[in-house]
Structure formats: C-alpha cells, structure tokens
Design a protein around this motif. Structure first.
Motif, short mmCIF file in Angstrom:
data_model
loop_
_atom_site.label_atom_id
_atom_site.label_comp_id
_atom_site.label_asym_id
_atom_site.label_seq_id
_atom_site.Cartn_x
_atom_site.Cartn_y
_atom_site.Cartn_z
N GLU A 316 11.79 8.02 4.54
CA GLU A 316 10.58 8.26 4.99
C GLU A 316 10.27 10.07 5.11
OE1 GLU A 316 9.21 3.90 6.87
OE2 GLU A 316 9.75 5.87 8.28
N PHE A 319 9.97 11.58 1.93
CA PHE A 319 8.85 11.21 1.00
C PHE A 319 7.56 11.66 1.79
CE2 PHE A 319 5.89 7.94 -0.41
CZ PHE A 319 6.05 8.11 -1.99
N LEU A 321 6.39 11.04 4.84
CA LEU A 321 5.60 10.12 5.58
C LEU A 321 6.03 10.60 7.21
CD1 LEU A 321 6.60 6.75 3.85
CD2 LEU A 321 4.23 7.53 4.29
N PRO A 341 2.60 11.83 1.53
CA PRO A 341 3.27 11.66 0.39
C PRO A 341 2.66 12.24 -0.93
CG PRO A 341 2.84 9.56 1.70
CD PRO A 341 2.19 10.60 2.34
N ASN A 342 1.34 12.27 -0.85
CA ASN A 342 1.09 12.99 -2.09
C ASN A 342 1.50 14.21 -2.53
OD1 ASN A 342 -0.51 14.03 0.03
ND2 ASN A 342 -2.73 13.65 -0.73
N ILE A 345 5.03 13.38 -4.11
CA ILE A 345 4.88 12.93 -5.25
C ILE A 345 4.56 13.64 -6.09
CG2 ILE A 345 3.21 11.45 -6.68
CD1 ILE A 345 3.06 9.41 -4.08
N MET A 373 -1.59 3.72 -10.14
CA MET A 373 -1.88 4.06 -8.88
C MET A 373 -1.29 5.40 -8.29
SD MET A 373 -2.44 1.47 -5.53
CE MET A 373 -0.68 1.09 -5.53
N PRO A 374 0.21 5.70 -8.44
CA PRO A 374 0.70 6.91 -7.94
C PRO A 374 0.42 8.36 -8.86
CG PRO A 374 2.13 5.64 -8.77
CD PRO A 374 1.25 4.69 -9.09
N LEU A 376 -2.54 8.79 -10.56
CA LEU A 376 -4.07 9.16 -10.63
C LEU A 376 -4.40 10.50 -11.15
CD1 LEU A 376 -5.74 6.70 -8.24
CD2 LEU A 376 -5.77 6.38 -10.62
N THR B 202 -11.49 7.94 -11.47
CA THR B 202 -10.40 7.88 -10.81
C THR B 202 -10.76 7.56 -9.39
OG1 THR B 202 -9.46 9.49 -12.24
CG2 THR B 202 -8.33 9.15 -10.24
N SER B 220 1.40 5.55 -2.38
CA SER B 220 1.20 6.08 -3.79
C SER B 220 0.68 7.20 -3.72
CB SER B 220 0.56 4.87 -4.71
OG SER B 220 1.26 3.71 -4.55
N GLY B 221 0.58 7.94 -2.97
CA GLY B 221 -0.16 9.35 -2.74
C GLY B 221 -1.57 9.28 -2.71
#
Lengths: 516, 328
Positions: A316, A319, A321, A341-342, A345, A373-374, A376, B202, B220-221
């Motif tokens: 975590e 990542f 978190l 997380p964004n 990512i 989803m991740p 976008l 989006t 998932s960000g």
C-alpha cells in the motif's frame, strides 16, 4: 485427564466434494478442559473437519461421538444444541448495538409484555460477563471496542447457554500482540471450567503457548496428534510440510518451473546490474517500522510473513495508499511522495489487491469497463471516452490472459473467481507497468487458473517489469520468486535468494521464528 | 483462444448493437417504457384533449423543470449519493438572478449567469461537505434544503421578485424555434449534454465506477471525491438553469414555489431504472421517468381527478411502475 470421557470423538471421518477427497479418514478427539490445537496448510482439511463438527458439511463416512453419544448433525442448529459453539474469523456482531444487546440478540428476555427492557438486558449481560471473567462492559457499543474485545464479545456470545465445546478459527489473525494476551487469558479461564477448546491456527508459537495437545492435518489425513510438551517446532513444521515436499513437486510439474529458473539465470546477472525500479529506505508509518527493500526490473520479490505483519502495508505504501512518515521511497532513483494511487499509477505502478470484489473490480460493470478503469487518462480524447481503443485493449486482455467469458461486455459478476482475477490482471496489461504489486494473487482461484496466473506473473517479469508478491502460501512464494523477504512487525527480518532456501520447510521456520 | 471468430458483417451488426447499448446503457428501462405507453394510451382513451399536439407541448413545458434537474440527479445517484436540496437551489438561484437584474444590472445575460453560478456554488458546497468531511449526502443536502430556502426567503422578504426583461422571457420561456417552445429546447439541450457526458465521456466512466465500487475506483487511480463533487456541481448548474426557466415563465422569481419538487425529480430518476445504490442508470431512462411524472401530472387533471386524489394516485403509480420495472 486421560480417564475422562472425550467431549468430542471423531473417528475415521471422510468427506468428498465431487471427485475431491477433502478428508480421507481423520480421527480427532477433544477432552474436557483442554486446548487442542489444529494445524495444517491451506487445503489440508482443517476447515472441512470443523464444518463436519458444526453441521455445515455432511460426512461420507466415519462416526461422530459427542459426550459419548453417536450423533449426526444435519444443521448448524443441531450442533449448537449439542453444546458446540463456533467462533469464526469474520465476526457476526452488530457494531451499532451494545455488547448486552448483541449477547441477547434474538433471545431477548422479556416479562409478560413483548417489550424489551434495556436496563434488565444490560444488567443480566453484565452479571454473565463478570461471572465468566470477561473484562468487557455490557453497556459499551461493540463498534467502539478494540478488535480484541469484539472478539471476546463474540466468544462470550458463543459460550452463552450450556456450551462445553468451543471452536476458535484463527482467532488471533487480526490481533496485535497485546490484544493476543487478552484472548489467551480468556481461553485459559474458559478451560478451567471444563470447556474443551479446538484452536485452529497458522501460528506455531501460539500452539506452544496455550495448547495441551496438537494435531496436524495434511492432504486430508491426520498425520500426528501429540502432547504439546513432547514435541518441538522442527517436528511440527516437517509434519505440516510433509516428506519430500509432495505439493511442491506437484506444483513444480504443473508450472514448468525449470523453464522459469533457466530463464531467470540468463537474466539474473544482467538484472542485478539494473538500477532498482523502487527502493524503500527506512520507511516508517503507522504500520511500518523501518522497511528497507529494493526491486529491480525483471525481478520477482516475495514478501513472506503472518497476516498483520505489515506485508500488505508495504504494498500500500508503494502504491500511494499510505505515505512514508519517515524514510524515503525512491521510484527509478528519484524520491517520490505519492499521496494517492493515481500518482503511482501514472508513474507506472500497478496493484492487484487482496480482495478483488472490494478493491479490484466493479462487479456490476462489464469486462471492458473494468479494464478501462485504471487507464482512463490515456483513453480520453478531448474529454471523450475512446470506446474503440478501450474495447481493443479489453479484447487483447481477454485473449492474452485466456479469460473464459462470452465477450468483453460480460459483467464481472457472471465470471468465476479465476476469470475475475485474470480481469484484475488485465486492467494493467496495456501499457505494461514498471512495478507490479500482487497481494495474494491466487486466493480463491481454482488450481488450473492458478497455474495460468503464475504464467501471467512470469510474463510480466520476463518483459522487464519488477514484481512484488505477498502470499500466505509459502509454496507459491518459493515457486514464483527470485528473492524473498520475511516481514515481521512492520520490518524486514530476513532477505534471501530463493535458491538459498532449502525447501519450503526452511521458509516456514523463517516466518515462524523471525527473530532468529 | 481464437480472436477472429467474428466475421466482418457480424462485426458491423455488433457495432450497431453497441451504439444502441450505449444509448440505453446496460440497464434497459423497458418495463418503465411500457408503463409510460400504458399511461399515454389510458389518458388518450379517457380524454379527447390529451393526445393533441397542444397538450403534448403542454406536458413538455410542464415537465421541463423536473427533467432538467433529473438529468443532474442521475449523475449524483449513479455516483451513489443523493441531492435533496435541488428545489431549494432552484429557489435561491432564481431570486438571486432576479435581484441582480433589478438592483445591479438590467443585463439579462449577466443575471442568468448569476443564477447558474449560485446553483454551481451550492452544488460545490454540497460536494465538499459530503466528500471532505465525510457527512452522508442525505444529511448534507437535507440541511442545505433548509439553508438555501431560508436565505431565499430572507433576501426577498418572502415576496416574489418581478423580472421585467423581454429578452429574458423570450430566451427562457416564451420564444420558440421552428415551432418548438424554448423550454422544450432547453430540456433537449440538458438531455444531450447529460447523455454525452454520462455515456460517451471519460467523466461518465468515472461516475459509474465511483458509484459501482468506490474502493476499486480509487485503487484504479480514479479521484472519487472529485468525481462526486463534479456531480453535485453539475446538478447545481442544472437547477440554476431550471430556475431561469421558472422565472421567465411567471415573469417573477418566487421563493415560495416549487416545494417538494425534489421528490418528483428523484422519483423520475429512480423510475428510469437508475439504482439508488449507485453504479447503474441512464439518461434515456431518466427522460422516460420524467415523462411519466409529467404525463401523470397532466393527465390526472384532464380526466378530472381532484387535486387531493392526484397526489395519492401519483404516489401509487410510481410504486407500481418501479415494481413493474423490477420484474421485467
């Protein structure tokens, strides 16, 4: 004590699920006032045995004697009526209600009227708790209690009525060291009154701490029942793992381990010269006490340790978190402080979380929507969602990862566990991440899908992705990983190359006795 | 795995099906569409006036406020939140716009912008309180229902504020383009913007993911807080737009009007198949839901049901329609 009639006497119990024999003739007995520990790896048959006793699973053969009488439980209620109480890992209390209300839930005492009298319930509950030696206030709200006290409330609830047999299923897995002591003391008090306790656990030191006898299950058989004082930890571990590491040999065949090893050898000299993808230097936060770790491109690092040791929290922190309160996180050599997380990512980190239903997937949504989803931000052109590209990626993921589904517009809730897990991997397939974090990647997945998932993980590593795996299955770690770090109490206690670990048995020792 | 199992013509058919799927989203409100058709048939038989173009335009105009606000509410509910304050936002937006035009500038365009900005601001406050303080949106917007309404009463002394601007009346209510009254055109604009945002942008994907499983979305960000805040702001903007139409209709901003309208708005969204638990819903469904509300309001008057009975019958039919849609 040996002269007393056993509370429970299970003889030659067999249970099959379809073609799978979960129990192949297990005998087990429980005497009044003893703690009998039940050990074994996941899938060894512990849960099945417990469920036979609780009336959830029906046996195919053998006899069940409770208080000397042959019985045949058809339901959980039958079992309860015979004086057997179960306390499971997932608690069954209503957090918003008081301890007293929970204890009397569904059996509220009332006078002539049907009205529940709160005062009298609290009074009766407090009297019961005090008599039984539970250090809990009856008027306290369950949700406000520390976890250990909630567990004690659960035990207190289970023991209400004429209960002589108590089954505890991994009661300490979510407890801190101090909280464990409270639980141990309660168990000791309960046995003084003649109650027998069956104690299911993965933690060997607890066995020596509180049990009188210990039984080890392996592959549906009881491989040994001992007085705890007569046995050593080495002996127990070798019984749990088994001679010749059968499971490991089996698994090795099915995943073509040799292939991976040689591939790794070729790259290992090269990869050790690469700069680490991520490096933690003395990272501390609420759950970590100074973690030092580095992972290089193409390397698979395994984190071994007990539940609650901090292994999930390391992922975590990597990542975004959790933040590092002290110490440094370096990604590709540069210090980073990701708060969400964004950011991680965007930098190229991916996480396959432990609970795919809660953390990994939108079950009511389609495969294509979940996979998009991740990613976008990359799938946006002038604000519009580029559905064509998203569908192309979903189709690629479905075919590359061999997801068995009618199409990319199938909803996740209609897929099996193994295929759902492949979709979680599919979320990170395009573009490939630089760092892949896996928390229990094969949990709740059937054997065939598990081997495919191992193949997927190796595929990521072969393409130069750094991989960190957390797993409770030590076989899984020895099969998958190049290096292993043992985590205990929020820090890395040992770090070894997998080839230096002589088999799974040695790894068990590392995890069980982290101090040495 | 074979990847080329779909031949080209089938692929074209599939892509046509996909467009249809996008429009109706994954949750097709067929049951409620049937309910709407049944109501239209029933009222057409019972009343000679009902199925005339004049009356259908009437329904369109009468439904405007509910439909426009329901478009915003669809976003909020799909994101697994709720906004009980839309009717109060409408009150405060319209009196703000009217007071601005009376006291500061007779520029109708600036006045309209003030109305919309007030709506957006209240939506922003709703969103911030819900996400940053973690107060359930049911409570935040229940409180805001009172706050906005109270302020609207205070700044107007509970009296209507007249708006004397012909271009304002024309743009928001009295004009028409190609024979279609502007309130209906504004409704169509709101539906198209909402539909494109929800089904083709989006942002729409983020709304569905946030409402479907906020934890998985965050892992998932996706910035779920920002997504929810934007949903509230969008609802506020649309409530502001509705307030301008409402003001142009009566040539005055009335703080004592539109009480309880939020219930019609929420009913329209839920009738349209949007899940109160979040993650599912569509703009087409919301349109159908709004039309059911509009047809009921209009048809019950035409067939001579007393106003007291109208309230009860409307409630009953809403329950019936949702029950029908659950079974199909």
């Amino acid at each position: 004590m040996t002269t007393a009639q056993p509370l429970v006497d299970l003889r030659d119990i067999t249970v099959s699920f379809g073609a799978v024999k979960a129990l192949r003739g297990v005998s087990f007995d429980l005497r009044p006032g003893e703690v009998h520990a039940l050990l074994g790896q996941n899938g060894a048959g512990k849960s099945t045995l417990i469920k036979v006793l609780s009336g959830v699973n029906q046996r195919d053969g053998g006899t069940v004697l409770v208080h000397g009488k042959e019985t045949n439980f058809k339901s959980a209620q039958d079992s309860r009526d015979s004086g057997i109480a179960m306390v499971y890992q997932d608690l069954s209390l209503v957090p918003s209600m008081s301890v007293a209300s929970n204890l009397f839930l569904g059996r509220e005492p009332h006078g002539g009227t049907k009205l529940v009298r709160n005062r009298s319930i609290v009074h009766a509950a407090q009297k019961y708790l005090t008599e039984q030696g539970f250090p809990i206030k009856a008027s306290a709200r369950v949700g406000a209690l520390p976890f250990a006290y909630r567990q004690l409330t659960e035990i207190a609830k289970a023991l209400m009525g004429d209960i002589r047999i108590l089954v505890l299923d991994e009661p300490t897995s979510a407890l801190s060291a101090g909280e464990e002591e409270i639980l141990f003391k309660t168990v000791a008090d309960v046995t003084k009154r003649g109650v027998g306790v069956i104690y299911v656990t993965h933690r060997l030191h607890e066995v020596f701490r509180i049990s009188d006898r210990v039984s080890v299950l392996r592959d549906g058989l009881n491989v040994g029942t001992h007085n705890t004082s007569d046995i050593t930890m080495e002996k127990l571990v070798s019984e749990i793992v088994g001679p010749g590491h059968e499971r490991m040999a089996q698994a090795t065949l099915s995943v073509e381990e040799g292939d991976r090893r040689s591939a790794f050898r070729n790259e290992s000299s090269e990869s050790s010269t690469h700069a680490p993808v991520i490096e933690l230097r003395g990272v501390k936060n609420a759950r970590l006490n100074g973690v030092d770790l580095k992972v290089r491109p193409g390397e698979i690092l395994g984190l071994a340790g007990m539940v609650g040791s901090g292994r999930t929290e390391i992922l975590e922190t990597m990542f975004g978190l959790r933040r590092a309160d002290e110490g440094e996180v370096l990604f590709e050599g540069k210090p980073v402080r990701w708060g969400s997380p964004n950011k991680a990512i965007a930098a190229g980190v991916a996480l396959v979380p432990e609970d795919r239903h809660e953390q990994g997937l939108v079950l009511a949504d389609t495969i294509a929507a979940n996979i998009a989803m991740p990613r976008l931000p990359q799938l946006t052109r002038a604000g519009a969602f580029t559905k064509g590209e998203a569908n192309r990626r979903a189709k690629k993921a479905v075919s590359d990862l061999n997801v068995r589904a009618p199409g990319i517009h199938t909803k996740l809730q209609n897929l099996s566990g193994g295929n759902q897990q492949k979709v979680v991997f599919g979320k990170w397939l395009t573009p490939e991440p630089k760092l892949l974090l896996l928390d229990e990647p094969s949990v709740g997945v059937d054997v065939g899908a598990r081997d495919e998932i191992y193949g997927i993980i190796r595929g990521f590593a072969r393409n130069g992705c750094a991989v960190v795996v957390v797993s409770s299955e030590l076989v899984e770690l020895t099969l998958l990983c190049d290096t292993l770090a043992v985590i205990h109490d929020g820090r890395v206690t040992t770090c070894v190359h997998t080839s230096e670990v002589e088999g799974e048995e040695r790894l068990h020792h590392l995890v069980q006795e982290p101090a040495r | 795995m074979s990847t080329a199992t779909t031949p080209a013509p089938a692929a074209a058919a599939e892509s046509r099906r996909n467009v249809a799927r996008d429009l109706f989203s994954s949750d097709r409100p067929y049951g409620v569409l049937l309910a709407l058709i049944a109501l239209v048939v029933f009222f057409s038989i019972k009343s000679d006036v009902f199925f005339t173009s004049a009356n259908l335009q009437n329904i369109g105009r009468q439904t405007t406020l509910v439909t426009i606000m329901a478009v915003g509410m669809t976003f909020v509910i799909i994101a697994a939140e709720i906004d009980l304050s839309v009717a109060s936002i409408l009150k405060l937006s319209c009196v703000s716009a009217a007071l601005f035009m009376n006291d500061f500038s007779n520029n109708w365009f600036l006045g309209a912008m003030v109305g919309i900005a007030v709506g957006a601001f209240i939506g922003l406050v709703n969103g911030l309180l819900t996400t940053k303080l973690g107060i359930p949106s049911f409570l935040v917007t229940l409180g805001m229902l009172g706050v906005a309404k109270g302020i609207a009463f205070v700044i107007t002394d509970t009296a209507p504020v007249l708006v004397d601007s012909r271009p304002f009346w024309a743009v928001f209510y009295e004009g028409s383009i190609a024979g279609i009254p502007v309130p209906i055109l504004w409704t169509i604009v709101a539906l198209i913007i909402g539909g494109v945002l929800l089904h083709f942008s989006t942002f729409g994907r983020k709304v569905y993911a946030t409402g479907g499983n906020a934890t998985a979305a965050r892992y998932s960000g996706i910035n779920t807080d920002r997504t929810k805040i934007l949903c509230f702001v969008f609802t506020g903007v649309l409530a502001g737009l509705a307030s301008l139409i409402f003001t142009a209709q009566g040539h005055a901003a009335r703080p004592d009007f539109a009480d309880g309208l939020e219930l019609d708005v929420i009913a329209a969204v839920i009738l349209g198949g949007t899940s109160l638990f979040g993650g599912r819903g569509s703009i087409i469904g919301t349109l159908i839901g709004s039309l059911i509300i509009g047809v009921l309001n209009n048809g019950l008057v035409l067939i001579g049901v007393s106003s007291s009975w109208q309230i009860a019958v409307k409630g009953f039919i809403i329950i019936l329609a949702v029950a029908l849609s659950k079974r199909s």
